[in-house]
Design a protein around this motif. Structure first.
Motif, PDB file in Angstrom:
ATOM      1  N   ASP A 109       0.622  -1.209  -0.279  1.00 26.86           N
ATOM      2  CA  ASP A 109      -0.411  -0.037   0.549  1.00 26.86           C
ATOM      3  C   ASP A 109       0.909   1.479  -0.292  1.00 26.86           C
ATOM      4  N   TYR A 110       1.845   1.355   1.032  1.00 24.99           N
ATOM      5  CA  TYR A 110       3.037   2.615   0.803  1.00 24.99           C
ATOM      6  C   TYR A 110       3.772   2.642  -0.949  1.00 24.99           C
ATOM      7  N   LEU A 114       3.316   6.097  -2.680  1.00 26.98           N
ATOM      8  CA  LEU A 114       4.452   6.797  -2.866  1.00 26.98           C
ATOM      9  C   LEU A 114       4.371   6.653  -4.638  1.00 26.98           C
ATOM     10  N   LEU A 115       4.228   5.792  -5.752  1.00 32.32           N
ATOM     11  CA  LEU A 115       4.006   6.098  -6.847  1.00 32.32           C
ATOM     12  C   LEU A 115       2.961   7.381  -7.748  1.00 32.32           C
ATOM     13  N   ILE A 119       4.150   9.871 -10.213  1.00 29.14           N
ATOM     14  CA  ILE A 119       3.112  10.418 -11.201  1.00 29.14           C
ATOM     15  C   ILE A 119       2.429  11.523 -10.777  1.00 29.14           C
ATOM     16  N   THR A 120       1.175  11.820 -10.140  1.00 22.53           N
ATOM     17  CA  THR A 120       0.273  12.778  -9.464  1.00 22.53           C
ATOM     18  C   THR A 120       1.383  14.587 -10.120  1.00 22.53           C
ATOM     19  N   GLY A 238      20.352  10.814 -10.223  1.00 23.99           N
ATOM     20  CA  GLY A 238      19.823  11.532  -9.892  1.00 23.99           C
ATOM     21  C   GLY A 238      18.046  11.300  -9.735  1.00 23.99           C
ATOM     22  N   LEU A 239      18.071  10.271 -10.052  1.00 24.94           N
ATOM     23  CA  LEU A 239      16.680   9.672 -10.217  1.00 24.94           C
ATOM     24  C   LEU A 239      15.927   8.667  -8.943  1.00 24.94           C
ATOM     25  N   LYS A 240      15.295  10.156  -8.145  1.00 25.23           N
ATOM     26  CA  LYS A 240      14.970  10.135  -6.770  1.00 25.23           C
ATOM     27  C   LYS A 240      13.260   9.624  -6.718  1.00 25.23           C
ATOM     28  N   GLN A 241      12.756   9.651  -8.014  1.00 23.80           N
ATOM     29  CA  GLN A 241      11.037   8.660  -7.678  1.00 23.80           C
ATOM     30  C   GLN A 241      11.320   8.130  -8.134  1.00 23.80           C
ATOM     31  N   TYR A 242      11.491   7.326  -7.127  1.00 23.16           N
ATOM     32  CA  TYR A 242      11.742   5.571  -7.309  1.00 23.16           C
ATOM     33  C   TYR A 242      11.286   5.029  -6.251  1.00 23.16           C
ATOM     34  N   VAL A 243      10.886   3.709  -6.783  1.00 21.95           N
ATOM     35  CA  VAL A 243      10.262   2.448  -6.078  1.00 21.95           C
ATOM     36  C   VAL A 243      10.255   1.190  -5.592  1.00 21.95           C
ATOM     37  N   ARG A 244      10.915   0.445  -5.515  1.00 23.85           N
ATOM     38  CA  ARG A 244      11.234  -0.672  -5.214  1.00 23.85           C
ATOM     39  C   ARG A 244      10.357  -1.797  -4.358  1.00 23.85           C
TER      40      ARG A 244
END
Length: 376
Positions: A109-110, A114-115, A119-120, A238-244
Motif C-alpha cells: 500500500d505504501y 508513493l508511486l 506520478i501526480t 539523480g532519479l529520486k522518484q524511485y520505488v522498489r
C-alpha cells in the motif's frame, strides 16, 4: 559469554513467531510438547554456538508464478525473529524510502501511494509529460549471492550494532544467510509439478547463489542486497522518484531521454550483485495510459484500479477457497473483499460473492451496503 541470551528474550521472539501460526502442525508440536524445555534447549544451542537450522519443508506454488518456497521449522523461525528483532533498527537506517517491501510502516500500500504521488506530482495531474521506466529482475532471489549478502549483514552488525548480542549475531549471520536448504529438505509437493519449476525459480543444491523464498530473513536480504543499487539510482543518477518492492522497480521522470540514456548504466550496476534485467518486461513509456505495478494500475490524475492479474488472482482464490471452519472462511473472504475495496471496485465485489463455492455461500451472509461478509 558476555552476551548470553536469556529466556525472556527468546520467549518474545517465540510470541512473534506464534502470530497466525497457531494451527500449524510444527507450531503445535513445539508449543504443546514441553514448550519451556524446547526453548531452553534452543537457548543453550545459541549460547554455545552449536545451533544449526533443521531441514526445511519445500513446497511448490503456482500463483503468481510456478516456483519453490521453503518453510523453515518452527524453532528456526524463532531464531530468525530474534535475529531480525535485534538488527531491525540499524537495517532501517540503511534503506532508502523507496525500498518498500517487508518494512514497518511500509509494504504494498505504501509503495503504491508513493508511486501515485510521484506520478501526480511529475505530471501535475496529467497536465505535463510524465514517463516511467519499469524494471523487472530475472530470477531475483535465485541470483542472490549468499556469501555476499552474509558479508553485508556482518559489516552492518560490526559497524552499527550497539546491543549486547553482537557476538551471537555475528555467529548467526553466516549460519542463517549462507545456509542452502536445498541440501537438506523435505519435499511436500508432487514430483511431476516440481520438475516443471524453471531453474531460475528454484534452489540449486550445488550453487552458492539463491535465497530461500519463505524465510523472514530472506525478505531482509532482498532489501539489503540492492542497497547500493538503490542509492546509485537516487543519488548518482539523480532519479529520486524511485520505488522498489523486492525485484519490481519503477522510476518516474519528466525526461524520457534521460531514462533511455541511464538504462545502460543501470544494467551495468546490477551486474555487481549478479542480477540481470528481464528485458521483455522492462519498458519505458508514458504514464498517461497508466503504470502497472504490484497488481494495480496508477494514472496521472491520481486514480488507481486493480490490474487484470490481480482480478484473476482474487477470483481464483474465491473459486478455490479452502477452510476448516466458518471463522477462517470469514477471514479469508473479507480479506479478499478488502483488497478490492481499496479501489472502489464495487462491481467486482458483487461478482466475487457469486463465484464462491456453494457451500461457502450457504455459510455466509453478504451485506451489499457495507460490502462485507458475516456468518449465518
Amino acid at each position: 559469554m558476555e552476551d548470553r541470551l536469556e529466556f525472556e528474550e527468546l520467549y518474545q521472539a517465540y510470541n512473534l513467531c506464534l502470530k497466525n501460526k497457531k494451527k500449524k502442525r510444527g507450531t503445535y508440536k513445539f508449543t504443546n510438547e514441553e514448550l519451556c524445555k524446547n526453548l531452553i534447549e534452543l537457548i543453550d544451542k545459541l549460547n554455545t554456538h552449536t545451533y544449526e537450522p533443521k531441514p526445511s519443508n519445500c513446497y511448490v506454488i503456482t500463483e503468481p508464478a510456478l516456483r519453490e518456497i521453503y518453510a523453515a521449522q518452527f524453532s528456526d523461525r524463532i531464531v530468525q525473529h530474534f535475529y531480525m528483532n535485534e538488527i531491525e533498527d540499524i537495517l532501517e537506517e540503511e534503506l532508502i524510502e523507496g525500498c518498500c517491501s517487508c518494512r514497518k510502516g511500509k509494504g504494498t500500500d505504501y509503495a503504491l501511494k508513493l508511486l501515485r504521488n510521484f506520478i501526480t506530482k511529475t505530471s501535475n495531474y496529467g497536465r505535463k509529460n510524465c514517463y516511467y521506466l519499469k524494471i523487472d529482475l530475472s530470477g531475483y532471489f535465485m541470483s542472490i549471492d549468499r556469501k555476499q549478502v552474509s558479508d553485508k549483514f556482518r559489516n552492518l552488525i560490526v559497524e552499527k550494532y550497539k546491543g549486547k548480542h553482537k557476538e551471537l549475531l555475528l555467529y548467526l549471520t553466516p549460519v542463517i544467510f549462507e545456509n542452502n536448504p536445498a541440501l537438506n529438505c523435505r519435499y511436500k509437493c508432487n514430483e511431476e509439478i516440481r520438475k516443471k519449476v524453471p531453474k531460475r525459480r528454484k534452489m540449486n543444491p550445488d550453487s552458492n547463489y539463491g535465497m530461500a523464498i519463505g524465510n523472514l530473513t530472506a525478505q531482509a536480504a532482498s532489501n539489503l542486497n540492492l542497497k547500493e543499487f538503490d542509492e546509485y539510482i537516487t543519488k548518482n543518477l539523480g532519479l529520486k522518484q524511485y520505488v522498489r518492492y523486492v525485484d519490481d522497480i519503477v522510476i518516474i521522470s519528466d525526461n524520457k531521454k534521460k531514462l533511455i540514456k541511464e538504462l545502460a548504466n543501470i544494467v551495468e550496476k546490477l551486474k555487481e550483485t549478479n542480477q540481470k534485467i528481464n528485458m521483455k518486461k522492462t519498458k519505458i513509456d508514458t504514464a498517461y495510459h497508466g503504470v502497472q505495478f504490484l497488481g494495480k494500475v496508477s494514472y496521472p490524475y491520481g486514480y488507481q484500479k486493480p490490474g487484470k492479474q490481480l482480478i484473476i488472482r482474487v477470483c481464483q482464490k474465491g473459486k478455490n477457497i479452502k477452510y476448516d471452519d466458518k471463522m477462517e472462511l470469514l477471514s479469508k473472504t473479507n480479506s479478499q473483499i478488502g483488497t478490492l475495496k481499496k479501489y472502489n471496485a464495487r462491481k467486482l465485489i458483487l461478482q466475487y460473492k457469486t463465484i464462491l463455492p456453494q457451500k461457502a455461500q450457504n455459510d455466509l451472509n453478504f451485506d451489499e451496503n457495507m460490502c462485507k461478509f458475516s456468518i449465518k
